[in-house]
Design a protein around this motif. Structure first.
Motif, short mmCIF file in Angstrom:
data_model
loop_
_atom_site.label_atom_id
_atom_site.label_comp_id
_atom_site.label_asym_id
_atom_site.label_seq_id
_atom_site.Cartn_x
_atom_site.Cartn_y
_atom_site.Cartn_z
N ASN A 1 0.83 -1.20 0.00
CA ASN A 1 0.00 0.00 0.00
C ASN A 1 0.86 1.26 0.00
OD1 ASN A 1 -2.66 1.01 -0.08
ND2 ASN A 1 -2.59 1.50 2.10
N PHE A 2 1.95 1.22 0.76
CA PHE A 2 2.88 2.36 0.78
C PHE A 2 3.48 2.59 -0.61
CE2 PHE A 2 7.09 4.22 1.16
CZ PHE A 2 6.86 5.31 1.98
N VAL A 3 3.91 1.52 -1.26
CA VAL A 3 4.56 1.65 -2.57
C VAL A 3 3.58 2.15 -3.62
CG1 VAL A 3 5.68 0.38 -4.44
CG2 VAL A 3 6.33 -0.08 -2.07
N GLN A 4 2.36 1.59 -3.65
CA GLN A 4 1.42 2.02 -4.68
C GLN A 4 0.99 3.47 -4.46
OE1 GLN A 4 -2.05 2.72 -4.61
NE2 GLN A 4 -2.36 2.45 -2.41
N ALA A 5 0.86 3.90 -3.19
CA ALA A 5 0.52 5.29 -2.90
C ALA A 5 1.66 6.21 -3.30
CB ALA A 5 0.20 5.46 -1.42
N LEU A 6 2.90 5.75 -3.10
CA LEU A 6 4.07 6.53 -3.50
C LEU A 6 4.11 6.71 -5.02
CD1 LEU A 6 6.69 7.87 -2.46
CD2 LEU A 6 7.84 5.69 -2.86
N ILE A 7 3.83 5.63 -5.76
CA ILE A 7 3.79 5.71 -7.22
C ILE A 7 2.68 6.65 -7.67
CG2 ILE A 7 3.41 4.39 -9.35
CD1 ILE A 7 4.58 1.95 -7.87
N PHE A 8 1.54 6.56 -7.00
CA PHE A 8 0.39 7.44 -7.29
C PHE A 8 0.78 8.90 -7.10
CE2 PHE A 8 -3.90 9.14 -5.95
CZ PHE A 8 -4.50 8.98 -7.19
N TRP A 9 1.50 9.19 -6.02
CA TRP A 9 1.95 10.56 -5.78
C TRP A 9 2.97 11.01 -6.82
CZ3 TRP A 9 7.10 11.57 -3.84
CH2 TRP A 9 7.39 12.94 -3.79
N LEU A 10 3.90 10.14 -7.19
CA LEU A 10 4.92 10.51 -8.17
C LEU A 10 4.29 10.91 -9.51
CD1 LEU A 10 7.67 7.82 -7.44
CD2 LEU A 10 7.80 10.28 -6.99
N MET A 11 3.19 10.23 -9.88
CA MET A 11 2.50 10.62 -11.10
C MET A 11 1.96 12.05 -10.95
SD MET A 11 -1.15 9.44 -12.71
CE MET A 11 -1.94 10.28 -11.36
N HIS A 12 1.36 12.35 -9.80
CA HIS A 12 0.83 13.70 -9.59
C HIS A 12 1.96 14.72 -9.48
CE1 HIS A 12 -2.82 11.41 -8.63
NE2 HIS A 12 -3.47 12.52 -8.92
N LEU A 13 3.08 14.31 -8.90
CA LEU A 13 4.24 15.20 -8.84
C LEU A 13 4.66 15.61 -10.25
CD1 LEU A 13 6.67 16.43 -7.18
CD2 LEU A 13 7.88 14.29 -7.66
N ALA A 14 4.72 14.65 -11.16
CA ALA A 14 5.11 14.94 -12.54
C ALA A 14 4.07 15.82 -13.24
CB ALA A 14 5.29 13.63 -13.31
N ILE A 15 2.80 15.55 -12.98
CA ILE A 15 1.73 16.35 -13.61
C ILE A 15 1.80 17.80 -13.14
CG2 ILE A 15 -0.77 16.72 -13.67
CD1 ILE A 15 -1.10 13.68 -13.64
N ILE B 1 0.37 15.71 0.14
CA ILE B 1 -0.54 15.36 1.22
C ILE B 1 -1.82 14.72 0.67
CG2 ILE B 1 -2.00 16.29 3.06
CD1 ILE B 1 0.16 18.45 3.46
N THR B 2 -2.37 15.33 -0.38
CA THR B 2 -3.64 14.84 -0.91
C THR B 2 -3.47 13.55 -1.71
OG1 THR B 2 -3.39 16.35 -2.80
CG2 THR B 2 -4.73 17.10 -0.94
N SER B 3 -2.49 13.49 -2.62
CA SER B 3 -2.37 12.32 -3.49
C SER B 3 -1.78 11.11 -2.77
CB SER B 3 -1.54 12.66 -4.74
OG SER B 3 -0.25 13.12 -4.39
N PHE B 4 -0.73 11.32 -1.97
CA PHE B 4 -0.15 10.19 -1.24
C PHE B 4 -1.12 9.70 -0.16
CE2 PHE B 4 2.46 8.42 2.24
CZ PHE B 4 3.06 7.38 1.55
N GLY B 5 -1.71 10.65 0.58
CA GLY B 5 -2.67 10.27 1.61
C GLY B 5 -3.88 9.58 1.02
N MET B 6 -4.41 10.15 -0.07
CA MET B 6 -5.56 9.52 -0.70
C MET B 6 -5.20 8.16 -1.28
SD MET B 6 -8.78 9.76 -1.30
CE MET B 6 -9.26 11.47 -1.10
N GLY B 7 -3.98 8.03 -1.79
CA GLY B 7 -3.53 6.75 -2.33
C GLY B 7 -3.55 5.66 -1.28
N LEU B 8 -3.12 6.01 -0.07
CA LEU B 8 -3.14 5.04 1.04
C LEU B 8 -4.58 4.62 1.36
CD1 LEU B 8 -0.54 6.64 3.49
CD2 LEU B 8 -0.22 4.58 2.11
N ILE B 9 -5.48 5.59 1.40
CA ILE B 9 -6.88 5.31 1.72
C ILE B 9 -7.52 4.47 0.62
CG2 ILE B 9 -9.15 6.35 2.08
CD1 ILE B 9 -7.67 8.76 3.32
N LEU B 10 -7.26 4.81 -0.63
CA LEU B 10 -7.85 4.07 -1.75
C LEU B 10 -7.39 2.62 -1.76
CD1 LEU B 10 -7.50 6.82 -4.51
CD2 LEU B 10 -9.61 6.07 -3.40
#
Length: 221
Positions: A144-158, A176-185
């Protein structure tokens, strides 16, 4: 953007992710069939019944996430001029939709974007293809940590492509929003031995759409 263009763009994006998923599924089926344990393609990618996952606790998390989406957007909008300009620019999906005003057509376009182009495509990719594999290989907590991190990296690039900045107040809020939401999702899908990505899709799509409605409201005032 016209309604037809919005639909084509949204379903094309989902189609690309499904195509990638089918390719991966096909390769595993050809060479590592035992790992699938009889899973159909739809279960493999997370398009499956979510009845046991959509319980009372899920809806509490859903409501809390919606409230967080509203509060965070209002704060970021009020506190950051750059964030305000970015949201309403032509580079922002919400800005493109609201460019010609807030009306019934804008709401329909927002629903298509929020629930199909953004949420469906991203959930199929990040929670369907990536998170489900990670959970099986390295367990839920690490996965969950890794997938949320990848999710945030995509938003970082965007956000970098939009703002030209790697480090900024906007990027901090995005983390805060993308990594945190990634964990919840990831959590709402995994809980109760879930196999479906429908919970994260519902949560993600609703949070996006409520954010759009909030933006339309604060922008008009």
């Amino acid at each position: 953007m016209q309604m037809s263009e919005q639909l084509i763009s949204a379903f094309s994006q989902v189609g690309v992710v499904l195509g990638i998923g089918f390719l991966i599924y096909g390769i595993i089926w050809l060479f590592f069939r035992r790992r699938l344990a009889g899973q159909s393609f739809f279960k493999f990618i997370g398009i499956w019944s979510a009845r046991q996952q959509l319980d009372r606790k899920f809806w509490i998390i859903w409501l809390a996430s919606v409230v967080f989406a509203v509060v965070s957007l209002v704060l970021e909008y009020r506190l950051s001029e750059n964030f305000r300009q970015m949201l309403m620019s032509d580079s922002s999906p919400y800005g493109k939709i609201l460019k010609n005003g807030f009306d019934f057509s804008a709401v329909i376009k927002a629903l298509i974007y929020c629930f199909v182009q953004a949420s469906a495509a991203e959930e199929l990719l990040f929670r369907g293809l990536i998170a489900k594999r990670l959970f099986k290989v390295i367990g839920f907590l690490k996965g969950n940590f890794v997938q949320a991190l990848i999710f945030w990296l995509m938003h970082l690039a965007i956000f970098w492509m939009v703002t030209g900045e790697w480090i900024s107040l906007i990027q901090g809020a995005a983390f805060i929003t993308s990594f945190g939401m990634g964990l919840i999702l990831g959590y709402v899908n995994y809980r109760r031995d879930g196999e479906s990505i429908i919970p994260s899709w519902l949560l993600h799509g609703t949070a996006n759409f409520i954010s759009f409605l909030t933006l339309a409201y604060v922008w008009s005032r």
